[in-house]
Design a protein around this motif. Structure first.
Motif, PDB file in Angstrom:
ATOM      1  N   LEU A  83       1.686   0.628   3.571  1.00 34.80           N
ATOM      2  CA  LEU A  83       1.331  -0.916   4.292  1.00 34.80           C
ATOM      3  C   LEU A  83       1.268  -1.931   3.177  1.00 34.80           C
ATOM      4  CD1 LEU A  83      -0.926  -1.561   7.409  1.00 34.80           C
ATOM      5  CD2 LEU A  83      -0.961  -2.873   5.466  1.00 34.80           C
ATOM      6  N   ILE A  84       1.845  -3.001   3.430  1.00 32.76           N
ATOM      7  CA  ILE A  84       1.902  -4.107   2.325  1.00 32.76           C
ATOM      8  C   ILE A  84       1.400  -5.376   3.100  1.00 32.76           C
ATOM      9  CG2 ILE A  84       3.139  -5.412   0.616  1.00 32.76           C
ATOM     10  CD1 ILE A  84       5.213  -3.159   0.449  1.00 32.76           C
ATOM     11  N   THR A  85       0.171  -5.947   2.695  1.00 36.17           N
ATOM     12  CA  THR A  85      -0.085  -7.393   3.100  1.00 36.17           C
ATOM     13  C   THR A  85       0.514  -8.255   2.577  1.00 36.17           C
ATOM     14  OG1 THR A  85      -2.255  -7.521   2.048  1.00 36.17           O
ATOM     15  CG2 THR A  85      -2.101  -6.344   3.888  1.00 36.17           C
ATOM     16  N   GLY A  86       0.439  -9.558   2.890  1.00 37.65           N
ATOM     17  CA  GLY A  86       1.291 -10.526   2.155  1.00 37.65           C
ATOM     18  C   GLY A  86       2.751 -10.464   1.860  1.00 37.65           C
ATOM     19  N   ALA A  87       3.381  -9.692   2.770  1.00 39.19           N
ATOM     20  CA  ALA A  87       4.752  -9.350   2.304  1.00 39.19           C
ATOM     21  C   ALA A  87       5.902 -10.399   2.366  1.00 39.19           C
ATOM     22  CB  ALA A  87       5.246  -8.070   3.284  1.00 39.19           C
ATOM     23  N   THR A  88       5.532 -11.397   2.967  1.00 35.36           N
ATOM     24  CA  THR A  88       6.622 -12.544   3.257  1.00 35.36           C
ATOM     25  C   THR A  88       6.984 -13.478   1.861  1.00 35.36           C
ATOM     26  OG1 THR A  88       4.716 -13.944   3.859  1.00 35.36           O
ATOM     27  CG2 THR A  88       5.929 -12.639   5.714  1.00 35.36           C
ATOM     28  N   SER A  89       6.403 -13.107   0.887  1.00 36.29           N
ATOM     29  CA  SER A  89       6.582 -13.978  -0.377  1.00 36.29           C
ATOM     30  C   SER A  89       6.081 -13.302  -1.418  1.00 36.29           C
ATOM     31  CB  SER A  89       5.897 -15.344  -0.069  1.00 36.29           C
ATOM     32  OG  SER A  89       4.760 -15.340  -0.128  1.00 36.29           O
ATOM     33  N   GLY A  90       6.444 -13.780  -2.767  1.00 32.89           N
ATOM     34  CA  GLY A  90       5.750 -13.525  -3.936  1.00 32.89           C
ATOM     35  C   GLY A  90       5.798 -11.953  -4.142  1.00 32.89           C
ATOM     36  N   ILE A  91       4.590 -11.395  -4.711  1.00 34.38           N
ATOM     37  CA  ILE A  91       4.472 -10.158  -5.176  1.00 34.38           C
ATOM     38  C   ILE A  91       4.761  -8.985  -3.853  1.00 34.38           C
ATOM     39  CG2 ILE A  91       2.833  -8.248  -5.940  1.00 34.38           C
ATOM     40  CD1 ILE A  91       1.715 -10.531  -7.648  1.00 34.38           C
ATOM     41  N   GLY A  92       4.301  -9.420  -2.823  1.00 32.34           N
ATOM     42  CA  GLY A  92       4.333  -8.608  -1.648  1.00 32.34           C
ATOM     43  C   GLY A  92       5.951  -8.230  -1.332  1.00 32.34           C
ATOM     44  N   LYS A  93       6.767  -9.322  -1.442  1.00 35.29           N
ATOM     45  CA  LYS A  93       7.885  -9.244  -0.611  1.00 35.29           C
ATOM     46  C   LYS A  93       8.572  -8.532  -1.825  1.00 35.29           C
ATOM     47  CE  LYS A  93      11.779 -12.168   0.368  1.00 35.29           C
ATOM     48  NZ  LYS A  93      12.604 -13.575   0.490  1.00 35.29           N
ATOM     49  N   ASP A 108      -0.084   6.181   4.026  1.00 38.84           N
ATOM     50  CA  ASP A 108      -0.517   6.939   3.033  1.00 38.84           C
ATOM     51  C   ASP A 108      -0.898   6.009   1.727  1.00 38.84           C
ATOM     52  OD1 ASP A 108       0.359   9.679   3.783  1.00 38.84           O
ATOM     53  OD2 ASP A 108       2.241   8.503   3.981  1.00 38.84           O
ATOM     54  N   ILE A 109      -0.304   4.712   1.820  1.00 40.12           N
ATOM     55  CA  ILE A 109      -0.671   3.853   0.746  1.00 40.12           C
ATOM     56  C   ILE A 109      -0.672   2.577   1.322  1.00 40.12           C
ATOM     57  CG2 ILE A 109       0.156   2.649  -1.348  1.00 40.12           C
ATOM     58  CD1 ILE A 109       1.999   5.171  -1.667  1.00 40.12           C
ATOM     59  N   LEU A 110      -2.083   1.792   1.003  1.00 40.35           N
ATOM     60  CA  LEU A 110      -2.236   0.579   1.474  1.00 40.35           C
ATOM     61  C   LEU A 110      -2.183  -0.230  -0.018  1.00 40.35           C
ATOM     62  CD1 LEU A 110      -3.568  -1.694   3.130  1.00 40.35           C
ATOM     63  CD2 LEU A 110      -5.684  -0.717   2.807  1.00 40.35           C
ATOM     64  N   ILE A 111      -1.438  -1.230   0.165  1.00 40.13           N
ATOM     65  CA  ILE A 111      -1.293  -2.497  -0.916  1.00 40.13           C
ATOM     66  C   ILE A 111      -2.117  -3.476  -0.384  1.00 40.13           C
ATOM     67  CG2 ILE A 111       0.185  -3.536  -2.741  1.00 40.13           C
ATOM     68  CD1 ILE A 111       1.900  -1.151  -2.056  1.00 40.13           C
ATOM     69  N   ASN A 112      -3.279  -3.971  -0.748  1.00 41.77           N
ATOM     70  CA  ASN A 112      -3.908  -5.152  -0.449  1.00 41.77           C
ATOM     71  C   ASN A 112      -3.513  -6.427  -1.099  1.00 41.77           C
ATOM     72  OD1 ASN A 112      -5.779  -4.774   1.782  1.00 41.77           O
ATOM     73  ND2 ASN A 112      -7.112  -3.473   0.559  1.00 41.77           N
TER      74      ASN A 112
END
Length: 252
Positions: free
Chosen positions: A6-16, A81-85
């Motif tokens: 799960l990746i938050t802030g996935a619409t730009s930058g590092i998350g994307k 399994d993995i959370l990327i805040n």
């Protein structure tokens, strides 16, 4: 074995870029979270041919929306399994006496409370399984304070403390917890900080080679693919030209 990330802030930058990197590498199902639904849908269409992807559209500041979205994930994505805040922003670059209270609220609500809400929604299942990995995307601003950084730096110092406290509290359950703290990365970060002033934002990255979001995505992938007995607890990464928040070798 395929893992769910799960990746938050996935619409730009590092998350994307992290989402794209993980999809390319394989062995990961992706839960992409963000506020901008159209961007989420576009990214899902791009990555779906490579791996299983679902999206959650919510603002991390909205506690009810966070819990509702994560509690109602499709069965195939329900075990994270993995959370990327990763979600976070800077707003304004003013001395504290002239700072905007709205900017302060936004930074503390997104960078601190939003991170806590998402973590709180995900941690119980990791505790129950006695396995999981939580990555916080912090900042060098969480390691030092620079002029006019005041509340943004405070929010990232809080992330640093939460990372340490979470690692202590979850240690008994075998859950890995760590932070990656980038320096200057060329993303939409400065455009947000300067309220859409593209000219001012572009000057932040002139005269030297900043980090790219892909650099951080590569590091995140490295961190989560270490053998399970290895936990990278706290990592600081800066471009070669950057020695601190205020010391940057600009050759132009």
């Amino acid at each position: 074995m395929e893992k769910t990330v799960l990746i938050t802030g996935a619409t730009s930058g590092i998350g994307k870029e992290t989402a794209k990197y993980f999809a390319h590498k394989g062995n990961f199902k992706l839960i992409l979270c963000g506020r901008r639904t159209e961007r989420l849908e576009s990214l899902m269409q791009e990555l779906s041919p490579k791996t299983a992807v679902t999206t959650l559209s919510f603002d991390v500041r909205d506690k009810k929306a966070v819990f509702h979205a994560i509690e109602n994930l499709p069965d195939a994505f329900s075990e994270i399994d993995i959370l990327i805040n990763n979600a976070g922003n800077a707003h304004g670059l003013d001395p504290i006496q002239r700072g905007s209270i709205d900017d302060w609220d936004a930074m503390l609500d997104i960078n601190v409370k939003g991170l806590l809400y998402v973590s709180k929604a995900v941690m119980p299942q990791m505790v129950a399984r006695r396995a999981g990995h939580i990555i916080h995307i912090g900042s060098t601003a969480g390691k030092e304070v620079y002029p006019n950084g005041n509340v943004y730096c405070a929010s990232k110092h809080a992330v640093d403390a939460i990372n340490k406290g979470m690692r202590l509290d979850l240690n008994q359950y075998g859950i890995r917890v760590g932070a990656i703290n980038p320096g200057l990365v060329a993303t939409e970060f400065s455009e947000v900080r300067f309220k859409g002033d593209e000219e001012r934002a572009s000057k932040v990255y002139q005269g030297y080679q900043p980090l790219k979001p892909e650099d951080i995505a590569d590091i995140i992938h490295f961190v989560v693919t270490r053998p399970y007995h290895v936990n990278i607890a706290d990592l600081v990464v800066m471009p070669t030209a950057q020695a601190s928040s205020t010391v940057i070798n600009k050759n132009v």
